[in-house]
Structure formats: C-alpha cells, structure tokens
Design a protein around this motif. Structure first.
Motif, PDB file in Angstrom:
ATOM      1  N   ASP A  29       3.973 -10.361 -16.174  1.00 18.34           N
ATOM      2  CA  ASP A  29       5.145 -10.375 -15.298  1.00 18.34           C
ATOM      3  C   ASP A  29       5.342  -9.087 -14.508  1.00 18.34           C
ATOM      4  N   ALA A  30       4.635  -8.043 -14.838  1.00 19.62           N
ATOM      5  CA  ALA A  30       4.833  -6.740 -14.183  1.00 19.62           C
ATOM      6  C   ALA A  30       4.331  -6.778 -12.747  1.00 19.62           C
ATOM      7  N   ARG A  31       5.075  -6.076 -11.907  1.00 21.60           N
ATOM      8  CA  ARG A  31       4.644  -5.950 -10.516  1.00 21.60           C
ATOM      9  C   ARG A  31       5.182  -4.668  -9.915  1.00 21.60           C
ATOM     10  N   VAL A  32       4.461  -4.180  -8.922  1.00 28.11           N
ATOM     11  CA  VAL A  32       4.863  -3.004  -8.165  1.00 28.11           C
ATOM     12  C   VAL A  32       5.053  -3.475  -6.730  1.00 28.11           C
ATOM     13  N   ILE A  33       6.247  -3.239  -6.197  1.00 26.94           N
ATOM     14  CA  ILE A  33       6.554  -3.629  -4.823  1.00 26.94           C
ATOM     15  C   ILE A  33       6.879  -2.351  -4.052  1.00 26.94           C
ATOM     16  N   THR A  34       6.037  -2.026  -3.111  1.00 30.13           N
ATOM     17  CA  THR A  34       6.211  -0.816  -2.324  1.00 30.13           C
ATOM     18  C   THR A  34       6.904  -1.171  -1.012  1.00 30.13           C
ATOM     19  N   VAL A  35       8.030  -0.522  -0.760  1.00 28.70           N
ATOM     20  CA  VAL A  35       8.775  -0.764   0.475  1.00 28.70           C
ATOM     21  C   VAL A  35       8.214   0.157   1.548  1.00 28.70           C
ATOM     22  N   ALA A  36       7.397  -0.425   2.409  1.00 30.71           N
ATOM     23  CA  ALA A  36       6.768   0.329   3.497  1.00 30.71           C
ATOM     24  C   ALA A  36       7.611   0.140   4.755  1.00 30.71           C
ATOM     25  N   SER A  37       6.973   0.112   5.897  1.00 30.71           N
ATOM     26  CA  SER A  37       7.700  -0.009   7.157  1.00 30.71           C
ATOM     27  C   SER A  37       6.766  -0.473   8.255  1.00 30.71           C
ATOM     28  N   GLY A  38       7.316  -1.203   9.198  1.00 37.02           N
ATOM     29  CA  GLY A  38       6.546  -1.581  10.375  1.00 37.02           C
ATOM     30  C   GLY A  38       6.174  -0.373  11.216  1.00 37.02           C
ATOM     31  N   GLY A  39       6.812   0.768  10.936  1.00 38.30           N
ATOM     32  CA  GLY A  39       6.445   2.001  11.619  1.00 38.30           C
ATOM     33  C   GLY A  39       4.986   2.344  11.428  1.00 38.30           C
ATOM     34  N   MET A  40       4.400   1.845  10.339  1.00 38.42           N
ATOM     35  CA  MET A  40       3.000   2.149  10.045  1.00 38.42           C
ATOM     36  C   MET A  40       2.045   1.547  11.058  1.00 38.42           C
ATOM     37  N   TYR A  41       2.493   0.568  11.830  1.00 38.17           N
ATOM     38  CA  TYR A  41       1.607  -0.065  12.802  1.00 38.17           C
ATOM     39  C   TYR A  41       1.086   0.911  13.851  1.00 38.17           C
ATOM     40  N   THR A  42       1.774   2.006  14.068  1.00 38.55           N
ATOM     41  CA  THR A  42       1.376   2.949  15.120  1.00 38.55           C
ATOM     42  C   THR A  42       0.356   3.982  14.666  1.00 38.55           C
ATOM     43  N   GLU A  43       0.098   4.059  13.365  1.00 35.91           N
ATOM     44  CA  GLU A  43      -0.766   5.131  12.858  1.00 35.91           C
ATOM     45  C   GLU A  43      -1.861   4.605  11.935  1.00 35.91           C
ATOM     46  N   PRO A  44      -3.102   5.094  12.113  1.00 35.19           N
ATOM     47  CA  PRO A  44      -4.157   4.800  11.145  1.00 35.19           C
ATOM     48  C   PRO A  44      -4.004   5.728   9.935  1.00 35.19           C
ATOM     49  N   LEU A  45      -4.760   5.454   8.887  1.00 37.21           N
ATOM     50  CA  LEU A  45      -4.789   6.391   7.762  1.00 37.21           C
ATOM     51  C   LEU A  45      -5.306   7.726   8.271  1.00 37.21           C
ATOM     52  N   ASN A  46      -4.708   8.774   7.772  1.00 40.82           N
ATOM     53  CA  ASN A  46      -5.042  10.116   8.230  1.00 40.82           C
ATOM     54  C   ASN A  46      -5.144  11.008   7.006  1.00 40.82           C
ATOM     55  N   THR A  47      -6.219  11.750   6.911  1.00 34.70           N
ATOM     56  CA  THR A  47      -6.407  12.625   5.751  1.00 34.70           C
ATOM     57  C   THR A  47      -5.564  13.897   5.826  1.00 34.70           C
ATOM     58  N   ASN A  48      -4.885  14.127   6.928  1.00 40.36           N
ATOM     59  CA  ASN A  48      -3.995  15.274   7.089  1.00 40.36           C
ATOM     60  C   ASN A  48      -2.639  14.911   6.462  1.00 40.36           C
ATOM     61  N   LEU A  49      -2.597  14.857   5.143  1.00 40.04           N
ATOM     62  CA  LEU A  49      -1.425  14.360   4.416  1.00 40.04           C
ATOM     63  C   LEU A  49      -0.197  15.247   4.542  1.00 40.04           C
ATOM     64  N   GLN A  50      -0.410  16.544   4.727  1.00 38.45           N
ATOM     65  CA  GLN A  50       0.711  17.480   4.795  1.00 38.45           C
ATOM     66  C   GLN A  50       1.148  17.778   6.223  1.00 38.45           C
ATOM     67  N   TYR A  51       0.573  17.092   7.184  1.00 39.48           N
ATOM     68  CA  TYR A  51       0.883  17.248   8.608  1.00 39.48           C
ATOM     69  C   TYR A  51       0.776  18.720   9.030  1.00 39.48           C
ATOM     70  N   SER A  52      -0.438  19.155   9.186  1.00 45.68           N
ATOM     71  CA  SER A  52      -0.659  20.565   9.511  1.00 45.68           C
ATOM     72  C   SER A  52      -0.790  20.842  11.006  1.00 45.68           C
ATOM     73  N   GLU A  53      -0.519  19.839  11.849  1.00 46.02           N
ATOM     74  CA  GLU A  53      -0.530  20.104  13.289  1.00 46.02           C
ATOM     75  C   GLU A  53       0.561  21.120  13.614  1.00 46.02           C
ATOM     76  N   SER A  54       0.425  21.804  14.732  1.00 46.93           N
ATOM     77  CA  SER A  54       1.364  22.887  15.062  1.00 46.93           C
ATOM     78  C   SER A  54       2.784  22.392  15.305  1.00 46.93           C
ATOM     79  N   GLU A  55       2.945  21.262  15.969  1.00 50.82           N
ATOM     80  CA  GLU A  55       4.279  20.733  16.254  1.00 50.82           C
ATOM     81  C   GLU A  55       4.563  19.561  15.321  1.00 50.82           C
ATOM     82  N   PHE A  56       5.429  19.747  14.346  1.00 51.01           N
ATOM     83  CA  PHE A  56       5.747  18.686  13.393  1.00 51.01           C
ATOM     84  C   PHE A  56       6.457  17.541  14.101  1.00 51.01           C
TER      85      PHE A  56
END
Length: 181
Positions: A29-56
């Motif tokens: 009966d166990a399940r994990v439900i992750t509440v994501a967002s349609g906002g994800m449609y604009t971005e691919p997976l990115n290995t820059n997890l901490q967002y190190s670009e100059s302009e946040f």
C-alpha cells in the motif's frame, strides 16, 4: 545550499531514501507522491543543481528542480520496482497560493479569478493516494487525475532524463549520503 534546491530536491530525495525501509514494510500500500509543477516543461535536467550562473533566476531554478523531481520519480519507480512501493509525480495546476502571487505576480494578476483553489490543486494528489495501485502507472506524471506528458514537443527535455544517474550521485554527495547502493 541554495534554498530552492534544498527544499525541492535535497529534502525530497533524502526523506524518500531514508524512509524506504518503512515504506517497504508498508508495501504493497505504500506510495510516494511527488508534487512537481508544469513549470518543469521549460527546463531540461541540468547538472548545475546549485545554480552557479552569475545572475540567479528563481523561476528557472524552480523549473529545474521540478524537472529533477519528475526524473527522480521515474528513477525511484525503476530502482524500487520490486519493493512494492508506488512512485508517482503530479502537477496541481496553477493554484491561487501565496507562493504563486509572490513569485509570479504578473501571472497571478493576469489569471486572477481563474487560478485553482487549494482544494482543486490538491485533488490529484489525494486521488493518487486513494487509487488502487493497479490502476496507476509507476513513475508516471499525473495532472487532473490522468497521465500527462512529461515533455513538450520540441522543448528538448526528453533526452535530458538520461542524466538522472549522475544527478542522483551529486545529490547524495551534496547531502553527505553514502554512495548509492
């Protein structure tokens, strides 16, 4: 840690991994439900997890983190397929929340009166929690009680999910968790 990453990725990943022994005991009966967002449609997976670009860019970082959540859900569904735990992600739709009005004030104002209520936003996550697991597809992204696409045509996000293994390794390292078993 960058706050958005800490809340949406590091905490989600760490909590899920740490409770897996308990979830396995609660199977089937166990399940994990992750509440994501349609906002994800604009971005691919990115290995820059901490967002190190100059302009946040908080909106971009949020979208990236939501993409990671959806890819993690697929990864968990495959990794733990023999453990009896269901893994699903979902999009609540654009709901009238303080987060939307603070983070996206222009969108919030333009859609005023047309955003979902909290109850409407929560509908699919509650539905996923109550459905018999045999009616659900592990690793799937749901919206309005139905399977939804994870990638928009021509958005260039589909192939990016191949990076999830290295992203999991990075998350484990950032969170000081032992190497992935």
């Amino acid at each position: 840690m960058e706050l958005n990453f800490a809340v949406n990725v590091a905490a989600t990943y760490t909590l899920t991994e740490l409770v897996m022994p308990l979830l396995e005991k609660a199977a089937p009966d166990a399940r994990v439900i992750t509440v994501a967002s349609g906002g994800m449609y604009t971005e691919p997976l990115n290995t820059n997890l901490q967002y190190s670009e100059s302009e946040f860019d908080g909106t971009k970082q949020y979208a990236r983190n939501k993409r990671v959540q959806v890819a993690l859900t697929e990864w968990w569904a495959e990794k733990y397929s023999n453990k009896g735990v269901g893994f699903y992600s979902m999009h609540p739709g654009w709901a009238d929340t303080p987060g939307v009005s603070k983070s996206l004030p222009v969108l919030s104002e333009k859609l005023s009166g047309n955003l979902r209520s909290n109850e409407e936003g929560a509908d699919t996550v509650v539905w996923l929690g109550l459905q018999p697991k045999e009616k659900l597809v592990p690793g799937t992204f749901y919206f309005d009680r139905a399977e939804a696409q994870k990638h928009l045509k021509f958005a260039g996000t589909a192939a990016s999910h191949e990076k999830i293994g290295s992203i999991v390794d990075s998350i484990r390292s950032i969170c000081n968790l032992p190497a992935n078993p």
